[in-house]
Design an enzyme around this catalytic site. Structure first.
Site, PDB file in Angstrom:
ATOM      1  CE1 TYR A   1     -11.637  17.756 -12.775  1.00  0.00           C
ATOM      2  CE2 TYR A   1     -10.126  16.010 -12.118  1.00  0.00           C
ATOM      3  CZ  TYR A   1     -10.563  16.927 -13.058  1.00  0.00           C
ATOM      4  OH  TYR A   1      -9.942  16.997 -14.285  1.00  0.00           O
TER       5      TYR A   1
ATOM      6  CE  LYS B   1     -13.460  15.415 -14.567  1.00  0.00           C
ATOM      7  NZ  LYS B   1     -12.638  15.581 -15.769  1.00  0.00           N
TER       8      LYS B   1
ATOM      9  CD  GLU C   1      -7.684  11.218 -21.936  1.00  0.00           C
ATOM     10  OE1 GLU C   1      -8.913  11.323 -22.036  1.00  0.00           O
ATOM     11  OE2 GLU C   1      -7.126  10.684 -20.968  1.00  0.00           O
TER      12      GLU C   1
END
Length: 286
Positions: free
Chosen positions: A33, A150, A182
């Site tokens: 996505y 992703k 992250e």
């Protein structure tokens, strides 16, 4: 107003949009996505998002069903049909519906599924949190090893966000082997003695489109950048911290695991980078 969504070439009222129960995005999280932000009715960093979409699809051996120009037209149609001034366009491409469930990839001629929808976020660039900053906690990073793709398999980041919410803060930073990878849906940074520090690109983190733009703009502004790993302890002793993402842009972080970062307030570097990024993005949006 009923929201219009895009499903496999059709623009439909959201209540009429359907995807097969055999779609591998539903059964296997077998898809990728992108999220493109919209400011003033225009798309931000669109080319970067399309480049990363192509990279993600290639990594999973999913045929890209549309050309960039077709994605762009669909994004613009959705923005117009849903009267989006500020917000986001969500795009998902899955391996499609093979007609049954199997761990093995379906035949190569299986048609991928493409879904797009908008989210209206009035005042997206003027989020109050940008003035006060986020508070975050650290959580062990238990995701799979290819975070640079992703994918739609977002269960663990969702669990980490819920842990942060349960602990009364805004988000979590994920930690692996003692180092920050992250945030749950963003890239992480600290600032020490005027130097911006963020983890280098690898399979361990998402190659953020906003990250790339911010680092480029920081270099153009003669700011020093170091791409290396850092610990939570180092972050707590930093002068500033912040995150970047397509929807948060540049968001200051003022507390980590209950400890204030710097003076415990939004710092000058994060504030300046947010200003520079938004100014440049508005100029280049399409």
């Amino acid at each position: 107003m009923t929201r219009t969504v895009y499903v496999n070439g059709q623009y439909l009222p959201e209540g009429e949009a359907k995807v097969s129960v055999f779609d591998r995005g539903f059964l296997m999280a077998d898809g990728v996505y992108e999220v493109v932000s919209v400011l003033d009715g225009r798309l931000m960093d669109f080319a970067g998002h399309m480049a990363r979409l192509t990279r993600s699809l290639e990594a999973l051996q999913i045929t890209n069903p549309l050309a960039d120009e077709q994605y762009l037209e669909a994004h613009r149609q959705l923005v117009e049909r849903n009267a989006i001034t500020d917000g986001m366009v969500y795009l998902q491409v899955t391996r499609g519906n093979p007609g049954d469930r199997d761990f093995a990839f379906p035949p190569a001629d299986t048609v991928p599924t493409v879904v797009m929808f908008t989210q209206s976020k009035p005042g997206l660039a003027d989020a109050p949190a940008a003035k006060t900053g986020w508070k975050i906690v650290s959580v062990e990073d238990l995701r799979w090893g290819r975070r640079d793709i992703k994918t739609v398999q977002l269960l663990y980041p969702s669990m980490a966000k819920m842990e942060a919410k349960a602990r009364g803060v805004d988000d979590a930073w994920l930690v692996e082997d003692g180092k920050v990878t992250e945030g749950t849906s963003n890239n992480a940074y600290i600032v020490k003695d005027g130097v911006i520090v963020t983890r280098a690109l690898s399979h361990e983190i998402l190659h953020g489109i906003t990250r790339a733009a911010v680092l480029r703009l920081a270099a153009e502004a003669q700011m020093r950048v170091e791409e290396r790993s850092f610990t939570i302890a180092e972050a707590q002793q930093a002068d500033e911290a912040f995150v970047t993402s397509a929807s948060a842009f540049v968001m200051p972080v003022v507390e980590i695991d209950g400890e204030p970062v710097g003076e415990g307030r939004v710092g000058e570097v994060a504030t300046r980078m947010r200003e520079i990024y938004l100014e440049e993005s508005r100029k280049t949006a399409i």
